[in-house]
Design an enzyme around this catalytic site. Structure first.
Site, mmCIF file in Angstrom:
data_model
loop_
_atom_site.group_PDB
_atom_site.id
_atom_site.type_symbol
_atom_site.label_atom_id
_atom_site.label_comp_id
_atom_site.label_asym_id
_atom_site.label_seq_id
_atom_site.Cartn_x
_atom_site.Cartn_y
_atom_site.Cartn_z
ATOM 1 N N ILE A 18 31.790 51.230 45.045
ATOM 2 C CA ILE A 18 32.677 52.168 44.599
ATOM 3 C C ILE A 18 33.858 51.632 43.784
ATOM 4 O O ILE A 18 34.598 52.540 43.425
ATOM 5 C CB ILE A 18 32.985 53.120 45.990
ATOM 6 C CG1 ILE A 18 33.915 51.971 46.745
ATOM 7 C CG2 ILE A 18 32.012 53.660 46.461
ATOM 8 C CD1 ILE A 18 34.470 52.457 48.016
ATOM 9 N N GLY A 20 36.902 45.218 40.207
ATOM 10 C CA GLY A 20 38.092 44.482 39.468
ATOM 11 C C GLY A 20 37.608 43.036 39.194
ATOM 12 O O GLY A 20 36.669 42.556 39.555
ATOM 13 N N GLY A 21 38.774 42.369 38.811
ATOM 14 C CA GLY A 21 38.606 41.065 38.235
ATOM 15 C C GLY A 21 38.632 40.218 39.473
ATOM 16 O O GLY A 21 37.902 39.197 39.499
ATOM 17 N N VAL A 34 34.398 46.569 45.666
ATOM 18 C CA VAL A 34 34.645 47.307 47.045
ATOM 19 C C VAL A 34 33.470 48.245 47.099
ATOM 20 O O VAL A 34 32.902 48.817 46.179
ATOM 21 C CB VAL A 34 35.786 48.323 46.575
ATOM 22 C CG1 VAL A 34 35.900 49.001 47.954
ATOM 23 C CG2 VAL A 34 37.063 47.220 46.379
ATOM 24 N N LYS A 70 36.184 45.138 50.685
ATOM 25 C CA LYS A 70 36.449 44.434 49.761
ATOM 26 C C LYS A 70 36.291 43.156 49.663
ATOM 27 O O LYS A 70 36.597 42.383 50.289
ATOM 28 C CB LYS A 70 37.951 44.739 49.402
ATOM 29 C CG LYS A 70 38.614 44.193 47.957
ATOM 30 C CD LYS A 70 39.958 44.333 47.756
ATOM 31 C CE LYS A 70 40.273 43.912 46.711
ATOM 32 N NZ LYS A 70 41.754 44.318 46.094
ATOM 33 N N ASP A 121 51.778 44.240 43.830
ATOM 34 C CA ASP A 121 51.121 44.840 43.250
ATOM 35 C C ASP A 121 50.855 46.249 43.298
ATOM 36 O O ASP A 121 49.866 47.072 43.397
ATOM 37 C CB ASP A 121 49.879 44.326 43.243
ATOM 38 C CG ASP A 121 48.640 44.471 42.040
ATOM 39 O OD1 ASP A 121 49.269 44.599 40.853
ATOM 40 O OD2 ASP A 121 47.373 44.633 42.140
#
Length: 286
Positions: free
Chosen positions: A19, A22-23, A27, A42, A137
């Protein structure tokens, strides 16, 4: 290790559908086979033993956080099913809704909605900071607008993604300066962009940029990591003079270059509660 080869982690969490990507991680929507419920996993990229030790430290700290404004950490571990390719992972609450980044791409927010989101996130940050954690973040894609399937309650903003690589526990005493920084370039505070230690004031600055984007519809510091970092070190965010109510003053205070001049999350929670009242239609005020 391909996504199709991921086993049931810790013998119970079975990844089902990808779903997000990212780098640092991917996930999955997953199933907790013991409690028969859906969760999110994750799964990070491979890590060194030194990084593994850092993950364990972070996971212990995150496990102690419990707040309605945070997407909860349920479990954590390291997948050693491929011995030469160990993968740290977090098992998190699976929430229903959209992230703020997606919402901003689809439509504009009114002042009351922005105030509600601001209040929810500030209240969560007040709790997080009181427990010695700095998120580091804060960005639109890490703010989930969660719906509960009823008409009684508005969507609530909840913070997610406390597990960024490199550590989330930060203080001038524990974080080495001058090496690297974690976070997303467009939303870093000046101190993070300068490779200095992140503090709770850094989260406040990042939230200020997020809220400014909610009002203007544009990212204040776009571009690559170096270009974006240099831009905020040279220029303060251009906060419009004509924002409604007290928003111009609030956003300028949140994005002050000096961390000591920024309000705390606790102070902001009070201010944003008042902003909700000010933005609500007269007949809805109580």
């Amino acid at each position: 290790m391909s996504e199709q080869q991921i086993p049931a982690l810790l013998g119970r969490y079975r990844p089902q559908t990808l779903i997000g990507r990212g780098g640092e991680a991917v996930v999955f929507r997953a199933t907790d086979e013991i409690l028969d419920r859906e969760v999110a996993i994750k799964l990070y990229r491979s890590a060194t033993e030194e990084q593994m030790a850092q993950y364990r430290t972070e996971q212990t700290a995150l496990a102690r956080l419990s707040h309605h404004g945070i997407v909860s950490l349920i479990d954590a571990g390291i997948d050693y099913s491929a011995p030469k390719d160990p993968r740290p992972f977090l098992v998190m609450e699976l929430v229903t809704g959209s992230d703020l980044a997606s919402t901003l791409r689809e439509r504009s927010l009114n002042t009351e909605e922005i105030a509600e989101i601001a209040y929810d996130v500030a209240e969560a940050l007040e709790y997080v900071h009181a427990n010695g954690v700095v998120h580091r973040d804060i960005k639109p894609s890490n703010v989930m607008l969660v719906t509960y399937g009823t008409t009684t309650f508005r969507a609530r903003a909840r913070l997610t993604d406390f597990g960024i690589a490199g550590g989330i526990l930060a203080s001038p005493e524990t974080e080495e300066e001058g090496k690297t920084t974690t976070g997303t370039a467009a939303y870093l505070s000046p101190e993070q962009a300068s490779l200095r230690a992140a503090t709770p004031a850094s989260d406040v600055y990042s939230l200020g940029l997020v809220l400014l984007e909610c009002f203007t519809g544009t990212v204040t510091y776009p571009g690559g990591a170096v270009e974006s970092a240099l831009a905020r070190l040279k220029n303060d965010p251009p906060v419009p003079d004509d924002l409604p109510d007290d928003w111009t003053r609030l956003l300028r205070a949140m994005t002050a270059r000096d961390p000591a001049e920024r309000p705390s999350a606790a102070e902001l929670a009070v201010a944003f509660r008042e902003a909700i009242f000010a933005a609500a239609p007269v007949g809805a005020r109580s």
